[in-house]
Design an enzyme around this catalytic site. Structure first.
Site, PDB file in Angstrom:
ATOM      1  N   GLY A  32       0.793  -1.221   0.000  1.00  0.00           N
ATOM      2  CA  GLY A  32       0.000   0.000   0.000  1.00  0.00           C
ATOM      3  C   GLY A  32       0.827   1.273   0.000  1.00  0.00           C
ATOM      4  O   GLY A  32       0.299   2.355  -0.217  1.00  0.00           O
ATOM      5  N   CYS A 241     -26.828  -9.833 -17.141  1.00  0.00           N
ATOM      6  CA  CYS A 241     -26.190  -9.490 -18.410  1.00  0.00           C
ATOM      7  C   CYS A 241     -27.140  -9.842 -19.547  1.00  0.00           C
ATOM      8  O   CYS A 241     -27.706 -10.939 -19.580  1.00  0.00           O
ATOM      9  CB  CYS A 241     -24.868 -10.248 -18.563  1.00  0.00           C
ATOM     10  SG  CYS A 241     -24.140 -10.077 -20.214  1.00  0.00           S
ATOM     11  N   CYS A 244     -25.187 -12.890 -21.686  1.00  0.00           N
ATOM     12  CA  CYS A 244     -24.909 -14.206 -21.126  1.00  0.00           C
ATOM     13  C   CYS A 244     -25.769 -14.510 -19.907  1.00  0.00           C
ATOM     14  O   CYS A 244     -25.703 -15.605 -19.362  1.00  0.00           O
ATOM     15  CB  CYS A 244     -23.427 -14.356 -20.785  1.00  0.00           C
ATOM     16  SG  CYS A 244     -22.955 -13.483 -19.265  1.00  0.00           S
ATOM     17  N   CYS A 266     -21.959  -7.687 -19.579  1.00  0.00           N
ATOM     18  CA  CYS A 266     -20.752  -7.848 -18.769  1.00  0.00           C
ATOM     19  C   CYS A 266     -19.671  -6.916 -19.279  1.00  0.00           C
ATOM     20  O   CYS A 266     -19.439  -6.823 -20.483  1.00  0.00           O
ATOM     21  CB  CYS A 266     -20.205  -9.271 -18.898  1.00  0.00           C
ATOM     22  SG  CYS A 266     -21.240 -10.527 -18.170  1.00  0.00           S
ATOM     23  N   CYS A 272     -17.828 -13.028 -20.301  1.00  0.00           N
ATOM     24  CA  CYS A 272     -19.111 -13.093 -21.004  1.00  0.00           C
ATOM     25  C   CYS A 272     -19.039 -14.121 -22.138  1.00  0.00           C
ATOM     26  O   CYS A 272     -19.909 -14.972 -22.283  1.00  0.00           O
ATOM     27  CB  CYS A 272     -19.446 -11.707 -21.573  1.00  0.00           C
ATOM     28  SG  CYS A 272     -21.181 -11.493 -21.997  1.00  0.00           S
TER      29      CYS A 272
END
Lengths: 303, 227, 256
Positions: A32, A241, A244, A266, A272
């Site tokens: 970080g 979606c 899909c 997606c 997808c």
């Protein structure tokens, strides 16, 4: 004559790669923490992924398989250009399949398919400093990081709630890493935030213009900041979606005709396509006509 | 209760050729509990100056001024402030207050400062204001806009709100009508009865004669004669 | 009773020029001290040295911390000093915009210090912020407005709320009423006086306005050319000044 012989492997000279690897190692050692590095001029403008490209160049080996996604898609201009860049300068294998890739460079998304050990996810980062918008002085933000003075981060979330009734920050949502550094996860949607923590793959973040590298080693704890009475929520459009039928993936909203008809698809194209190949069919797609819709969608996105 | 030993005071005027003016030399006097002493002398003789020295408002060059066991000459500012809050009251001729604060709060403040509850302080303030004939419709207003006589009465109410064991009164009855003058004199009598040691300046001879047990003419301090 | 703040021989040079020299005093809990003097007398330098904004060249600033007793805040580590300045200390700037975040709502400005010390409940933070806005006489319905939409006096009151919300014990004020209209000043002074008394605050107020110190300060320090020329009870210094410069300062004030 192969094209790769015109370049050093993966474009950058070895001294530069060494310098970048040092920054990456330091970043991995202090999860970080933003490590400064001497960002090089790359043959593309800032904002097009120069940070990510330099990190990728420093970690790529000849035997790696490389994948590039831009907002989840393998087939947008930016993704195609960077993929081609490394095909030509490193001569490595490339793929669009998440599971086959060893190094994935990404802009603004984490793939839907869980990553595994041995994979590296490289993020392109425009602004690495999460405190920037509240405290413009770099000298001061550095001090705030070193002294763990992160009250200001919550001021931002407080302002969100007071203005919108909820935390309206929907991307680049700050996380606290291992209880120490507050980190900007690059502009990924906050839907992806839960995937940041405890990930099996190595995550590297490169900011070319700002000359910063930071990292999350595998299985690192990363907690999204929130309030007790306004807990963090990973949100997405409340639709399946259209292509899909997936209900668990992050969706792009696409306007598909002049009357403003919308569909949700997606954002992760590989995910997808994989589902459609496996026989899943969304409400707005007949088996077989997905190709046309995908093309339309590209037009929308690039427009 | 109040005791002065060999007190001297000079003013040095640095901006007027560093002139040094000796105002008081070797002042010694004392005031017992329940006693009221009047300071007398011609205008300019130093009555107010002596009063201000006792209050710590003017710096004393030498000697000691002991009030309830504390020597105000040697005290730190915070000790003087504690003394003024708890022991030593002062009613001056002029009201000095923060603008915008209501009359009721101005009068209640000395009580609040010694830890009296808001309700009790307010009740006492109301009682005093009523006694001193300040119309009730003015209580919620700031006294800064009041007439001179009204301001003076508010100042007296404030000065008598807390039961100080020692009090300094600078012309408390000046410019008051007969009725209010009587109220102030009765307040002084009450204070004496509960054992307060009082030093006062009264130009009003009748008032002086009615409440004061003895007089000290400050003119003789200028020559350094003990009282 | 031990002092809350003990300042010893604070000296600060700007090159060969004296900022302030050999300043020492003790401040006790609940005491309000005024520092007066003309521009360039070193009063702001002294204040900034005490508050940790400037490094003095010599001297000690001992603060009676809640946990470890008196500590020299000059040699203290920076994280400790910054923690102190978010919790037990407060600093009220002359210009509210130096002490506020102008792009953040009033509520966020007040809440920042709470969040900085770990408050993580939005409802609680907001309730406290609203309560403090009311204490400094700002309408609660302005809680989501940015200070940029406030008048100068309101901004200054907001700055005070933002500073006092964590219940500090020592407040540094640099010309808190400077640049405000006289009527606004009076209101602010009255407010400060009430808060100082109700919260038992100790305060150090730097100002060139003698009326401000007469109303707010228990004691007074007069500075000239970096030196303290006179110190004492506020009304004594103002009514019977001893030093030539104090006499000049007091006699220079226009009577109204």
């Amino acid at each position: 004559m192969t094209q790769t012989s015109d370049y050093n492997f993966a474009y950058l000279d070895e001294q530069t790669k060494r310098m970048i690897r040092r920054a990456i190692l330091k970043g991995l050692a202090i999860p970080g923490y933003q490590v400064p590095f001497a960002s090089r001029e790359m043959p593309m403008p800032y904002g097009w992924g120069t940070g990510g490209v330099q990190v990728s160049a420093a970690v790529l080996r000849p035997e790696d398989t490389f994948k590039v996604i831009d907002q989840g898609a393998d087939d947008t201009t930016n993704a195609v250009s960077i993929r081609t860049f490394f095909e030509r300068t490193a001569g490595i294998e490339t793929t669009t399949t998440t599971g086959d890739a060893t190094v994935i460079q990404t802009r603004h998304r984490i793939p839907e398919e869980p990553l595994s050990e041995g994979q590296i996810l490289v993020y392109q980062v425009p602004i690495p400093e999460p405190l920037r918008f509240l405290e413009p002085r770099e000298s001061e933000t550095r001090k705030m990081h070193s002294l763990e003075e992160y009250g200001l981060m919550h001021v931002k979330l407080y302002e969100d709630i007071s203005r919108h009734g909820h935390i309206a920050t929907s991307y680049a949502y700050p996380v606290k890493v291992e209880g120490r550094y507050v980190m900007d996860p690059s502009p990924i949607p906050k839907f992806d935030n839960p995937k940041l923590g405890d990930m099996a793959a190595i995550q590297l973040f490169g900011a070319g213009r700002e000359q910063r590298i930071y990292a999350l080693p595998p299985y690192t704890n990363a907690v999204s900041l929130d309030f007790e009475d306004h807990p963090f929520e990973a949100s997405k459009a409340d639709h399946p979606c259209g292509l899909c039928g997936a209900e668990d993936s992050y969706l792009d909203e696409v306007i598909i005709d002049d009357d403003g008809t919308r569909m949700y698809v997606c954002s992760d194209t590989d995910y997808c396509e994989g589902r459609r190949a496996a026989g899943f069919v969304g409400a707005m797609a007949q088996a077989g006509d997905g190709e046309i819709l995908t093309t339309q969608r590209e037009l929308e996105i690039t427009a | 209760m109040i005791e002065l030993n060999n007190v001297s005071k000079t003013f040095t005027l640095h901006n007027q050729g560093s002139a040094v003016i000796e105002v008081m030399t070797n002042v010694s006097m004392s005031v017992a509990k329940g006693e009221c002493v009047a300071l007398t002398g011609a205008s300019g003789a130093g009555k107010s100056t002596l009063m201000r020295m006792i209050y710590g408002n003017y710096l004393t060059q030498s000697g000691e001024i002991i009030i309830g066991g504390t020597d105000i000459v040697q005290s730190e500012p915070r000790e003087v402030i504690t003394l003024r809050r708890e022991i030593l009251g002062y009613v001056s001729q002029f009201l000095r207050v923060v603008p915008r604060v209501s009359t009721l709060d101005v009068v209640a403040e000395p009580l609040r400062a010694v830890g009296v509850s808001a309700e009790a302080a307010q009740a006492r303030a109301e009682e005093l204001l009523a006694k001193l004939n300040i119309p009730q419709r003015l209580w919620s207003l700031s006294p800064t806009t009041f007439s001179g006589g009204e301001q003076q009465r508010v100042n007296i109410a404030r000065g008598f709100a807390h039961t100080y064991p020692a009090m300094l009164l600078d012309e408390p009855t000046a410019s008051l009508d007969a009725a209010n003058r009587e109220v102030v004199l009765s307040l002084i009598e009450d204070a004496k009865e509960r054992g307060a040691a009082i030093i006062g300046i009264f130009h009003d001879e009748a008032a002086r004669d009615s409440v004061c047990d003895r007089e000290i003419n400050v003119a003789r301090f200028a020559q350094g004669v003990a009282a | 009773m031990s002092p809350l703040l003990s300042v010893q021989n604070i000296t600060k040079y700007y090159g060969s020029h004296i900022g302030c020299k050999d300043v020492s005093f003790d401040l006790y809990p609940g005491e309000v001290m005024g520092i007066v003097g003309e521009s360039g007398s070193g009063k702001s330098t002294l204040l900034n040295c005490m508050a940790g904004h400037l490094d003095p060249d010599a001297g000690e600033v001992l603060f009676d911390t809640r946990t470890d007793g008196p500590r020299d805040t000059i040699t203290m580590s920076e994280p400790e000093r910054r923690m102190l300045s978010r919790t037990d200390w407060a600093f009220v700037h002359q210009h509210a915009r130096d002490g506020l975040r102008m792009g953040v709502s009033a509520g966020g400005n007040v809440g920042e210090r709470l969040m900085a010390v770990g408050a993580r409940n939005y409802g609680d933070i907001r309730t406290k912020a609203t309560d403090w806005l009311e204490r400094v006489e700002i309408d609660a319905d302005r809680v989501d407005d940015r200070p940029i939409t406030f008048s100068g006096g309101m901004q200054q009151r907001l700055q005070i709320a933002r500073n006092l919300v964590t219940g500090p014990r020592l407040v540094f004020m640099d010309e808190p009423t400077g640049g405000l209209d006289v009527s606004v000043q009076a209101r602010l002074l009255d407010l400060l006086r009430g808060l100082v008394r109700d919260m038992g605050l100790s305060a150090i107020i730097v100002t060139h306005d003698l009326a401000v110190v007469r109303l707010l300060a228990d004691r007074l320090m007069v500075m000239k050319d970096g030196h303290v020329v006179e110190a004492g009870l506020t009304d004594q210094v103002l009514d019977d000044p001893q030093h030539a410069y104090s006499q000049l300062l007091v006699s220079s004030v226009l009577q109204v």
